[in-house]
Write a protein that holds these residues in place. Sequence first.
Motif, PDB file in Angstrom:
ATOM      1  N   SER A 139       0.814  -1.220   0.000  1.00 30.20           N
ATOM      2  CA  SER A 139       0.000   0.000   0.000  1.00 30.20           C
ATOM      3  C   SER A 139       0.843   1.263   0.000  1.00 30.20           C
ATOM      4  O   SER A 139       0.311   2.371  -0.134  1.00 30.20           O
ATOM      5  CB  SER A 139      -0.920   0.002   1.229  1.00 30.20           C
ATOM      6  OG  SER A 139      -0.162  -0.123   2.425  1.00 30.20           O
ATOM      7  N   ALA A 140       2.178   1.138   0.162  1.00 26.50           N
ATOM      8  CA  ALA A 140       3.052   2.323   0.137  1.00 26.50           C
ATOM      9  C   ALA A 140       3.252   2.790  -1.291  1.00 26.50           C
ATOM     10  O   ALA A 140       3.507   1.989  -2.195  1.00 26.50           O
ATOM     11  CB  ALA A 140       4.400   1.995   0.772  1.00 26.50           C
ATOM     12  N   HIS A 141       3.155   4.091  -1.510  1.00 28.69           N
ATOM     13  CA  HIS A 141       3.390   4.653  -2.841  1.00 28.69           C
ATOM     14  C   HIS A 141       4.879   4.860  -3.111  1.00 28.69           C
ATOM     15  O   HIS A 141       5.307   4.868  -4.265  1.00 28.69           O
ATOM     16  CB  HIS A 141       2.653   5.992  -2.987  1.00 28.69           C
ATOM     17  CG  HIS A 141       1.162   5.855  -3.045  1.00 28.69           C
ATOM     18  ND1 HIS A 141       0.387   5.777  -1.921  1.00 28.69           N
ATOM     19  CD2 HIS A 141       0.312   5.765  -4.105  1.00 28.69           C
ATOM     20  CE1 HIS A 141      -0.888   5.676  -2.264  1.00 28.69           C
ATOM     21  NE2 HIS A 141      -0.961   5.657  -3.583  1.00 28.69           N
ATOM     22  N   TYR A 142       5.664   5.048  -2.045  1.00 26.62           N
ATOM     23  CA  TYR A 142       7.108   5.249  -2.205  1.00 26.62           C
ATOM     24  C   TYR A 142       7.774   4.978  -0.867  1.00 26.62           C
ATOM     25  O   TYR A 142       7.282   5.390   0.186  1.00 26.62           O
ATOM     26  CB  TYR A 142       7.411   6.686  -2.656  1.00 26.62           C
ATOM     27  CG  TYR A 142       8.885   6.975  -2.910  1.00 26.62           C
ATOM     28  CD1 TYR A 142       9.523   6.470  -4.038  1.00 26.62           C
ATOM     29  CD2 TYR A 142       9.625   7.757  -2.025  1.00 26.62           C
ATOM     30  CE1 TYR A 142      10.867   6.736  -4.283  1.00 26.62           C
ATOM     31  CE2 TYR A 142      10.968   8.031  -2.267  1.00 26.62           C
ATOM     32  CZ  TYR A 142      11.583   7.510  -3.394  1.00 26.62           C
ATOM     33  OH  TYR A 142      12.908   7.766  -3.631  1.00 26.62           O
ATOM     34  N   VAL A 143       8.923   4.261  -0.923  1.00 24.85           N
ATOM     35  CA  VAL A 143       9.726   3.975   0.267  1.00 24.85           C
ATOM     36  C   VAL A 143      11.073   4.667   0.092  1.00 24.85           C
ATOM     37  O   VAL A 143      11.855   4.330  -0.799  1.00 24.85           O
ATOM     38  CB  VAL A 143       9.918   2.456   0.460  1.00 24.85           C
ATOM     39  CG1 VAL A 143      10.799   2.195   1.688  1.00 24.85           C
ATOM     40  CG2 VAL A 143       8.571   1.751   0.603  1.00 24.85           C
ATOM     41  N   ALA A 144      11.336   5.660   0.942  1.00 25.32           N
ATOM     42  CA  ALA A 144      12.543   6.491   0.847  1.00 25.32           C
ATOM     43  C   ALA A 144      13.566   5.989   1.854  1.00 25.32           C
ATOM     44  O   ALA A 144      13.407   6.194   3.063  1.00 25.32           O
ATOM     45  CB  ALA A 144      12.208   7.954   1.119  1.00 25.32           C
ATOM     46  N   LEU A 145      14.618   5.339   1.358  1.00 26.25           N
ATOM     47  CA  LEU A 145      15.598   4.714   2.240  1.00 26.25           C
ATOM     48  C   LEU A 145      16.906   5.496   2.309  1.00 26.25           C
ATOM     49  O   LEU A 145      17.294   6.177   1.358  1.00 26.25           O
ATOM     50  CB  LEU A 145      15.894   3.283   1.775  1.00 26.25           C
ATOM     51  CG  LEU A 145      14.734   2.297   1.807  1.00 26.25           C
ATOM     52  CD1 LEU A 145      15.202   0.924   1.355  1.00 26.25           C
ATOM     53  CD2 LEU A 145      14.096   2.233   3.193  1.00 26.25           C
ATOM     54  N   GLY A 146      17.580   5.348   3.442  1.00 27.31           N
ATOM     55  CA  GLY A 146      18.950   5.792   3.605  1.00 27.31           C
ATOM     56  C   GLY A 146      19.786   4.634   4.100  1.00 27.31           C
ATOM     57  O   GLY A 146      19.254   3.597   4.481  1.00 27.31           O
ATOM     58  N   HIS A 147      21.076   4.779   4.072  1.00 25.97           N
ATOM     59  CA  HIS A 147      22.079   3.857   4.610  1.00 25.97           C
ATOM     60  C   HIS A 147      23.061   3.397   3.538  1.00 25.97           C
ATOM     61  O   HIS A 147      24.263   3.426   3.752  1.00 25.97           O
ATOM     62  CB  HIS A 147      21.451   2.650   5.298  1.00 25.97           C
ATOM     63  CG  HIS A 147      22.455   1.823   6.060  1.00 25.97           C
ATOM     64  ND1 HIS A 147      23.513   2.378   6.756  1.00 25.97           N
ATOM     65  CD2 HIS A 147      22.579   0.487   6.226  1.00 25.97           C
ATOM     66  CE1 HIS A 147      24.223   1.419   7.327  1.00 25.97           C
ATOM     67  NE2 HIS A 147      23.693   0.255   7.011  1.00 25.97           N
ATOM     68  N   LEU A 148      22.591   2.958   2.380  1.00 28.21           N
ATOM     69  CA  LEU A 148      23.496   2.578   1.302  1.00 28.21           C
ATOM     70  C   LEU A 148      23.765   3.806   0.441  1.00 28.21           C
ATOM     71  O   LEU A 148      22.847   4.556   0.107  1.00 28.21           O
ATOM     72  CB  LEU A 148      22.918   1.435   0.472  1.00 28.21           C
ATOM     73  CG  LEU A 148      22.611   0.150   1.253  1.00 28.21           C
ATOM     74  CD1 LEU A 148      22.268  -0.986   0.296  1.00 28.21           C
ATOM     75  CD2 LEU A 148      23.766  -0.250   2.166  1.00 28.21           C
ATOM     76  N   HIS A 149      25.019   3.992   0.054  1.00 25.39           N
ATOM     77  CA  HIS A 149      25.449   5.267  -0.527  1.00 25.39           C
ATOM     78  C   HIS A 149      25.336   5.327  -2.044  1.00 25.39           C
ATOM     79  O   HIS A 149      25.703   6.340  -2.638  1.00 25.39           O
ATOM     80  CB  HIS A 149      26.898   5.556  -0.111  1.00 25.39           C
ATOM     81  CG  HIS A 149      27.059   5.755   1.362  1.00 25.39           C
ATOM     82  ND1 HIS A 149      28.292   5.942   1.962  1.00 25.39           N
ATOM     83  CD2 HIS A 149      26.143   5.804   2.365  1.00 25.39           C
ATOM     84  CE1 HIS A 149      28.116   6.102   3.269  1.00 25.39           C
ATOM     85  NE2 HIS A 149      26.834   6.014   3.536  1.00 25.39           N
ATOM     86  N   ARG A 150      24.847   4.273  -2.673  1.00 18.47           N
ATOM     87  CA  ARG A 150      24.680   4.265  -4.125  1.00 18.47           C
ATOM     88  C   ARG A 150      23.201   4.413  -4.454  1.00 18.47           C
ATOM     89  O   ARG A 150      22.363   3.654  -3.957  1.00 18.47           O
ATOM     90  CB  ARG A 150      25.223   2.974  -4.724  1.00 18.47           C
ATOM     91  CG  ARG A 150      25.056   2.876  -6.241  1.00 18.47           C
ATOM     92  CD  ARG A 150      25.735   1.644  -6.788  1.00 18.47           C
ATOM     93  NE  ARG A 150      27.176   1.709  -6.532  1.00 18.47           N
ATOM     94  CZ  ARG A 150      28.016   0.723  -6.831  1.00 18.47           C
ATOM     95  NH1 ARG A 150      27.565  -0.399  -7.372  1.00 18.47           N
ATOM     96  NH2 ARG A 150      29.313   0.863  -6.590  1.00 18.47           N
ATOM     97  N   ALA A 151      22.842   5.380  -5.311  1.00 18.61           N
ATOM     98  CA  ALA A 151      21.452   5.561  -5.716  1.00 18.61           C
ATOM     99  C   ALA A 151      20.989   4.337  -6.494  1.00 18.61           C
ATOM    100  O   ALA A 151      21.662   3.893  -7.427  1.00 18.61           O
ATOM    101  CB  ALA A 151      21.305   6.819  -6.573  1.00 18.61           C
ATOM    102  N   GLN A 152      19.809   3.793  -6.108  1.00 18.77           N
ATOM    103  CA  GLN A 152      19.338   2.572  -6.758  1.00 18.77           C
ATOM    104  C   GLN A 152      17.898   2.272  -6.384  1.00 18.77           C
ATOM    105  O   GLN A 152      17.429   2.657  -5.319  1.00 18.77           O
ATOM    106  CB  GLN A 152      20.214   1.380  -6.365  1.00 18.77           C
ATOM    107  CG  GLN A 152      20.249   1.110  -4.875  1.00 18.77           C
ATOM    108  CD  GLN A 152      21.326   0.131  -4.476  1.00 18.77           C
ATOM    109  OE1 GLN A 152      21.251  -1.047  -4.810  1.00 18.77           O
ATOM    110  NE2 GLN A 152      22.349   0.612  -3.756  1.00 18.77           N
ATOM    111  N   GLN A 153      17.229   1.594  -7.279  1.00 17.44           N
ATOM    112  CA  GLN A 153      15.887   1.075  -7.038  1.00 17.44           C
ATOM    113  C   GLN A 153      16.024  -0.384  -6.632  1.00 17.44           C
ATOM    114  O   GLN A 153      16.842  -1.122  -7.186  1.00 17.44           O
ATOM    115  CB  GLN A 153      15.043   1.171  -8.310  1.00 17.44           C
ATOM    116  CG  GLN A 153      13.578   0.824  -8.128  1.00 17.44           C
ATOM    117  CD  GLN A 153      12.717   2.032  -7.790  1.00 17.44           C
ATOM    118  OE1 GLN A 153      13.217   3.167  -7.813  1.00 17.44           O
ATOM    119  NE2 GLN A 153      11.463   1.804  -7.470  1.00 17.44           N
ATOM    120  N   VAL A 154      15.225  -0.819  -5.652  1.00 18.39           N
ATOM    121  CA  VAL A 154      15.257  -2.197  -5.184  1.00 18.39           C
ATOM    122  C   VAL A 154      13.896  -2.825  -5.467  1.00 18.39           C
ATOM    123  O   VAL A 154      12.867  -2.251  -5.090  1.00 18.39           O
ATOM    124  CB  VAL A 154      15.565  -2.272  -3.670  1.00 18.39           C
ATOM    125  CG1 VAL A 154      15.669  -3.723  -3.225  1.00 18.39           C
ATOM    126  CG2 VAL A 154      16.857  -1.532  -3.356  1.00 18.39           C
TER     127      VAL A 154
END
Length: 383
Positions: free
Chosen positions: A215-230
């Motif tokens: 149900s989430a429209h977007y999950v904004a993560l931090g911790h890994l330093h390379r921009a990427q979609q999972v």
Amino acid sequence: MRILHTSDWHVGKVLKGQSRAEEHIAVLAQIVEVARAERPDLVIVAGDMYDTAAPTPEATRLVTRALSALRATGAQVVAIGGNHDNGAALDALRPWAEAAGISLRGTVRESAAEHLLEGETAGGERWRLVALPFLSQRYAVRAAEMYELTAAEASQTYADHIGRLLGVLCQGFTPGAVNLVTAHLTVVGATMGGGEREAHSVMGYAVPATVFPGSAHYVALGHLHRAQQVPGPAPVRYCGSPLAVDFGEGENTPSVAVVEVTAESTAKVRDVPITAAVPLRTVRGTLAELSTVDGDQPGWLRVYVREAPRAGLREEVQALLPRALEVRIDPDMLPRTAASARAERAGRSPRDLFSDYLESRGHADEGVQELFDTLYEEVSTHP
């Protein structure tokens, strides 16, 4: 609505004795300029604003000014604590933050409601954001207990705890609103950027993307330093660090993410490069070859010297390349000893080491490798 997603500033970073303070001032100023140009409704700072749990007054001043400047663009601002941050110290700043119109969450609180933030854009789009700061293994269990999980549930893995915590926190998601999550953690299948703290990235800290609700429209993560979609049940993204934090990140493209999303549409993401920091470069060669490197080209250098070790070699390299912060002998030039063999093995998985052993003996067999993997998993899971 429009979101600016940034993380992993690591303000206060010192690289091999070299302060990055001027770079951080320029980088954060550029992020503010991006916010002014893009005019987001919401800015999410997904943890690791600082490089250390004991930041200097100058680092604290820079972070608080950056958050204030982002808020001054008209955007709502939400920031969470990361594994490098002092969560309790961030929570101590909450009175200042709230007075400035900034939502700051340093640690997991006893009330789940404190982690569900709500707002509405100038255009009338409603949004809900679950803000989950970094949790250590020990505090994940404590948080699980706070939310009244059963004894059986409390004995499960870190990933299980995070999944159940998010399940509780995301119960407030509703149709008709943009439902968002921000967290500071490692997702299985994501690529490390090269400068993260390994103890908080692996060794039981990785969680599957399925901990996030569909149900989430977007999950904004931090911790890994390379921009990427999972890949996951919802759009799950790391925005990466806006500057290369260490030499292992020289190939990353520092950026922030700009997200367009509505309650009825899929999130669309653009990476906006951040170019204000000095690049980090690695060069290799003999002294003769290093003499041809353009020492005036911007960037801090890590140098691997292809010369036999000798007194004064480091000074000779730094005379050729004054911007060399790290000078090492190329490993190929060092005699192989038991110590160097141990150094080569350090940090490598048992699977990789066993694969190398099979190959060295001329017995590279997928069946044997699979059997080893199965046995190792059983031993690791049921010691």
